[in-house]
Motif scaffolding. Structure first.
Motif, PDB file in Angstrom:
ATOM      1  N   GLU A 106       0.851  -1.189   0.000  1.00 19.20           N
ATOM      2  CA  GLU A 106       0.000   0.000   0.000  1.00 19.20           C
ATOM      3  C   GLU A 106       0.884   1.235   0.000  1.00 19.20           C
ATOM      4  O   GLU A 106       1.827   1.334   0.789  1.00 19.20           O
ATOM      5  N   LEU A 142      -2.249  -2.987  -3.514  1.00 18.89           N
ATOM      6  CA  LEU A 142      -2.083  -4.204  -4.317  1.00 18.89           C
ATOM      7  C   LEU A 142      -3.240  -5.160  -4.057  1.00 18.89           C
ATOM      8  O   LEU A 142      -3.649  -5.367  -2.915  1.00 18.89           O
ATOM      9  N   THR A 143      -3.791  -5.734  -5.138  1.00 19.13           N
ATOM     10  CA  THR A 143      -4.906  -6.672  -4.975  1.00 19.13           C
ATOM     11  C   THR A 143      -4.571  -8.088  -5.454  1.00 19.13           C
ATOM     12  O   THR A 143      -5.341  -9.006  -5.205  1.00 19.13           O
ATOM     13  N   VAL A 146       2.433 -10.695  -6.421  1.00 17.84           N
ATOM     14  CA  VAL A 146       3.431 -10.540  -7.480  1.00 17.84           C
ATOM     15  C   VAL A 146       4.588 -11.499  -7.209  1.00 17.84           C
ATOM     16  O   VAL A 146       5.204 -11.456  -6.134  1.00 17.84           O
ATOM     17  N   ALA A 162       1.870  -5.553 -12.057  1.00 17.67           N
ATOM     18  CA  ALA A 162       1.195  -5.372 -10.767  1.00 17.67           C
ATOM     19  C   ALA A 162      -0.247  -4.965 -11.012  1.00 17.67           C
ATOM     20  O   ALA A 162      -0.555  -4.236 -11.962  1.00 17.67           O
ATOM     21  N   THR A 163      -1.131  -5.458 -10.142  1.00 15.50           N
ATOM     22  CA  THR A 163      -2.556  -5.143 -10.221  1.00 15.50           C
ATOM     23  C   THR A 163      -3.025  -4.655  -8.857  1.00 15.50           C
ATOM     24  O   THR A 163      -2.688  -5.244  -7.827  1.00 15.50           O
ATOM     25  N   GLY A 164      -3.799  -3.584  -8.860  1.00 17.65           N
ATOM     26  CA  GLY A 164      -4.281  -3.064  -7.589  1.00 17.65           C
ATOM     27  C   GLY A 164      -5.447  -2.125  -7.766  1.00 17.65           C
ATOM     28  O   GLY A 164      -6.081  -2.071  -8.825  1.00 17.65           O
ATOM     29  N   THR A 176      -3.799  -1.579 -13.508  1.00 13.97           N
ATOM     30  CA  THR A 176      -2.734  -2.526 -13.823  1.00 13.97           C
ATOM     31  C   THR A 176      -1.571  -1.746 -14.421  1.00 13.97           C
ATOM     32  O   THR A 176      -1.779  -0.775 -15.168  1.00 13.97           O
TER      33      THR A 176
END
Length: 228
Positions: A106, A142-143, A146, A162-164, A176
């Motif tokens: 975060e 971050l969701t 990684v 990275a996806t969040g 993303t």
């Protein structure tokens, strides 16, 4: 009276020409693109030391080449494109790495401290555009995990997806991005840009007549993390 009439007409012509030409001259010959957002660099990097797994904290402030965040957008001034970069070093955050996997992260940015080379632009950004009195911060959470097993330990940079969730001006949207990551010594450095459509976050790009701002841009970051 005839001389007075000619004088007034000349003044009017000069005023009209100045109104239309001055912004064009500024946009084409005076205005300069801002420096690009800071990003990870291998310059001066060294082999990684210490454990990768554990809890990490963003090193806050004081050096924009280590930790900074902000935005990049194109201004159009009488047909001339000017790249504007706003930034702040008021960034905090945490990350958790388990079994060589980034499981949580975060990052929080003080949007109300973002500045450019123009105090007038910054006033518009804080008050009318971002309403930082109500929404002083932006966050990325971050969701999805990684995988860091491919992260080099020799002081070279790699790029990881990275996806969040990005929260900006009180609006949450999925995001993303590709993140450049570097392990150097006992720190981790990461940088990236999130392509952004401002309207998705309830942001209305300024349009002041001879100056307009693109409807898209990016949210940029450079963070350096140390072990907690």
């Amino acid at each position: 009276m005839r001389k007075l009439g000619w004088s007034l007409a000349a003044i009017a012509v000069i005023a009209i020409v100045g109104f239309f030409v001055a912004p064009w001259v500024y946009g084409n010959f005076i205005a300069e693109d801002d420096a690009p957002a800071a990003s990870v660099s291998e310059s001066g990097a060294e082999a990684a030391s210490g454990e990768l797994n554990g809890s990490w904290t963003v090193i806050a402030g004081t050096d924009p080449n280590r930790t900074a965040a902000g935005y990049t957008v194109e201004e159009i001034l009488r047909g001339a494109d000017v790249t504007v970069v706003g930034s702040t070093d008021q960034v905090t955050g945490t990350a958790t790495i388990e079994n060589d996997t980034l499981t949580a992260a975060e990052v929080t940015v003080r949007v109300d401290s973002v500045t450019t080379d123009s105090s007038q632009r910054d006033g518009q950004f804080r008050d009318r555009v971002m309403n930082t009195g109500t929404y002083p911060t932006a966050t990325f959470v971050l969701t999805e995990p990684v995988d860091l097993t491919a992260l080099p330990t020799d002081g070279t940079v790699t790029t990881l997806p990275a996806t969040g969730t990005l929260t900006l001006r009180g609006q949450e949207r999925p995001a993303t991005l590709e993140v450049q990551v570097l392990r150097t010594g006992d720190v981790i450095v990461a940088s990236g840009s999130i392509p952004t459509v401002w309207a998705d976050y309830g942001v209305e790009p300024p349009n002041l007549g001879f100056v307009t701002v693109d409807s898209t841009g990016s949210i940029d970051f450079l963070i350096t993390l140390e072990r907690s």
